[in-house]
Design a protein around this motif. Structure first.
Motif, PDB file in Angstrom:
ATOM      1  N   TYR A  32     -16.059  -0.151  25.352  1.00 34.25           N
ATOM      2  CA  TYR A  32     -15.518   0.335  26.623  1.00 34.25           C
ATOM      3  C   TYR A  32     -14.193   1.043  26.385  1.00 34.25           C
ATOM      4  O   TYR A  32     -13.461   0.730  25.434  1.00 34.25           O
ATOM      5  N   ALA A  33     -13.866   1.973  27.275  1.00 38.93           N
ATOM      6  CA  ALA A  33     -12.662   2.788  27.106  1.00 38.93           C
ATOM      7  C   ALA A  33     -11.394   1.950  27.112  1.00 38.93           C
ATOM      8  O   ALA A  33     -10.373   2.351  26.533  1.00 38.93           O
ATOM      9  N   ASP A  34     -11.434   0.777  27.767  1.00 36.29           N
ATOM     10  CA  ASP A  34     -10.238  -0.055  27.851  1.00 36.29           C
ATOM     11  C   ASP A  34     -10.161  -1.099  26.744  1.00 36.29           C
ATOM     12  O   ASP A  34      -9.338  -2.012  26.793  1.00 36.29           O
ATOM     13  N   GLY A  35     -11.022  -0.986  25.733  1.00 29.04           N
ATOM     14  CA  GLY A  35     -10.964  -1.889  24.589  1.00 29.04           C
ATOM     15  C   GLY A  35     -11.901  -3.069  24.654  1.00 29.04           C
ATOM     16  O   GLY A  35     -12.045  -3.798  23.658  1.00 29.04           O
ATOM     17  N   ARG A  36     -12.534  -3.312  25.784  1.00 28.85           N
ATOM     18  CA  ARG A  36     -13.511  -4.399  25.863  1.00 28.85           C
ATOM     19  C   ARG A  36     -14.764  -4.020  25.079  1.00 28.85           C
ATOM     20  O   ARG A  36     -15.068  -2.840  24.897  1.00 28.85           O
ATOM     21  N   ARG A  37     -15.513  -5.020  24.654  1.00 28.13           N
ATOM     22  CA  ARG A  37     -16.752  -4.753  23.924  1.00 28.13           C
ATOM     23  C   ARG A  37     -17.844  -5.737  24.317  1.00 28.13           C
ATOM     24  O   ARG A  37     -17.566  -6.842  24.785  1.00 28.13           O
ATOM     25  N   ALA A  38     -19.079  -5.286  24.093  1.00 28.98           N
ATOM     26  CA  ALA A  38     -20.240  -6.134  24.314  1.00 28.98           C
ATOM     27  C   ALA A  38     -21.237  -5.870  23.199  1.00 28.98           C
ATOM     28  O   ALA A  38     -21.217  -4.810  22.571  1.00 28.98           O
ATOM     29  N   SER A  39     -22.086  -6.852  22.946  1.00 32.33           N
ATOM     30  CA  SER A  39     -23.147  -6.664  21.954  1.00 32.33           C
ATOM     31  C   SER A  39     -24.450  -7.216  22.494  1.00 32.33           C
ATOM     32  O   SER A  39     -24.453  -8.146  23.308  1.00 32.33           O
ATOM     33  N   MET A  40     -25.531  -6.605  22.065  1.00 29.98           N
ATOM     34  CA  MET A  40     -26.858  -7.126  22.383  1.00 29.98           C
ATOM     35  C   MET A  40     -27.627  -7.288  21.089  1.00 29.98           C
ATOM     36  O   MET A  40     -27.629  -6.414  20.225  1.00 29.98           O
ATOM     37  N   HIS A  41     -28.241  -8.459  20.932  1.00 23.11           N
ATOM     38  CA  HIS A  41     -29.003  -8.794  19.735  1.00 23.11           C
ATOM     39  C   HIS A  41     -30.424  -9.065  20.186  1.00 23.11           C
ATOM     40  O   HIS A  41     -30.660  -9.983  20.977  1.00 23.11           O
TER      41      HIS A  41
ATOM     42  N   LYS B  20     -23.022   1.649  19.077  1.00 27.11           N
ATOM     43  CA  LYS B  20     -23.340   1.704  17.647  1.00 27.11           C
ATOM     44  C   LYS B  20     -24.496   0.745  17.372  1.00 27.11           C
ATOM     45  O   LYS B  20     -24.582  -0.334  17.955  1.00 27.11           O
ATOM     46  N   SER B  21     -25.385   1.156  16.466  1.00 29.13           N
ATOM     47  CA  SER B  21     -26.506   0.317  16.058  1.00 29.13           C
ATOM     48  C   SER B  21     -26.300  -0.195  14.636  1.00 29.13           C
ATOM     49  O   SER B  21     -25.933   0.565  13.734  1.00 29.13           O
ATOM     50  N   LEU B  22     -26.546  -1.487  14.461  1.00 25.50           N
ATOM     51  CA  LEU B  22     -26.587  -2.110  13.137  1.00 25.50           C
ATOM     52  C   LEU B  22     -27.908  -2.875  13.078  1.00 25.50           C
ATOM     53  O   LEU B  22     -27.942  -4.099  13.155  1.00 25.50           O
TER      54      LEU B  22
ATOM     55  N   MET C 278     -26.834  -4.024  18.735  1.00 25.87           N
ATOM     56  CA  MET C 278     -26.134  -2.881  19.309  1.00 25.87           C
ATOM     57  C   MET C 278     -24.767  -3.347  19.792  1.00 25.87           C
ATOM     58  O   MET C 278     -24.633  -4.410  20.414  1.00 25.87           O
ATOM     59  N   VAL C 279     -23.750  -2.558  19.505  1.00 25.43           N
ATOM     60  CA  VAL C 279     -22.385  -2.850  19.959  1.00 25.43           C
ATOM     61  C   VAL C 279     -21.971  -1.763  20.941  1.00 25.43           C
ATOM     62  O   VAL C 279     -22.095  -0.567  20.664  1.00 25.43           O
TER      63      VAL C 279
END
Length: 286
Positions: free
Chosen positions: A200-209, A186-188, A196-197
């Protein structure tokens, strides 16, 4: 002495200008006998050195054709780091050679051309890899390569530049630490700042700024509540050049193709996400 050939869209660019010296230094440090011996470019940079002048400056023999360069070289680097749309065309003969080939970042302009390049390399038993140098940051290396990816609950990375040629650095950091398996993005973002967020299918997440002058940084949060903040990421080019010569020596890619293609999938999906703000976009691998 093992001879490296450079194939580039034009040679007077930052990577081509730095790599010969760095390779010479790492070869001397590690006791490996490698040198950049040949170069070929499709065109001259209008505002910079022409191919003949570049070769003279770097004491490299100018090849008359890609075929000649591939024939004479023991291993090949395909550059054009800011114009990945040329990589598939420029690398074709090298990928048919069976000799180790490194293709500079960003590996491909889209997922499908990336898949085709790996397929061609595999068809001809050609060792191939591509990576952003950020993967080899001194601070990130202890955590990368699947060492802690399942216990890493959230990762936030920052960095500078434009999406088209610098997003690869941050997605490389994400995939090297969290592995493959991202399913949506997803883009914000605004015109000049990107957030960008990645889910992952297992619930983990990452973001790049991504902001123009932001340093390369990483914040890691583990599921047990521990965390670490790294600022800045350093010494990534020495680590990268070491891995590059190790690859040329062994023929074993330091980065799995699945991770490289995952990064291309993220970049491609990110483009769609920025055109559809605040909407989850699927990350496709086909």
């Amino acid at each position: 002495m093992k001879k490296i050939g450079f194939i580039d869209y034009y040679l007077d660019e930052w990577h081509a200008n730095q790599y010969p010296g760095w390779i010479k230094e790492e070869a001397a440090r590690s006791g490996r006998d490698y040198t950049v011996a040949y170069a070929w470019a499709e065109k001259d940079l209008e505002t910079g050195l022409d191919t003949e002048s570049w070769c003279h400056k770097h004491q490299v023999e100018r090849s008359a054709s890609i075929e000649e360069l591939v024939d004479k070289s023991d291993c090949i680097i395909v550059l054009s780091p800011d114009h990945p749309e040329h990589h598939e065309r420029l690398s074709r003969i090298a990928l048919e050679s069976g000799k180790p080939v490194y293709i500079d970042k960003t590996f491909s302009p889209d997922l499908q051309s990336g898949i085709r390049m790996f397929h061609l390399a595999e068809e001809h038993h050609t060792p191939l890899f591509s990576s952003s140098a950020l993967r080899f940051s001194e601070e990130l290396t202890p955590y990368s390569g699947g060492r802690m990816e399942r216990s890493l609950e959230y990762l936030a990375v920052t960095g500078p530049g434009h999406y088209e040629n610098y997003a690869v650095h941050q997605f490389e950091m994400i995939v090297s630490l969290m592995g493959i398996g991202a399913n949506k993005i997803k883009s914000l973002s605004t015109n000049n700042g990107r957030l960008m967020v990645v889910d992952y299918a297992d619930g983990r997440r990452a973001s790049m700024h991504q902001l123009q002058d932001a340093p390369f940084q990483a914040s890691m949060q583990w599921a047990n509540g521990d965390g670490i903040f790294i600022s800045p990421c350093t010494n990534f080019f020495p680590g990268f050049i070491h891995a590059l010569l190790e690859f040329f020596e062994t023929g074993i890619p330091p980065v799995p193709k699945e991770e490289t293609l995952e990064i291309m999938s993220m970049i491609e999906a990110g483009h769609r996400a920025m055109a559809n703000d605040d909407i989850w976009i699927a990350i496709s691998r086909k």
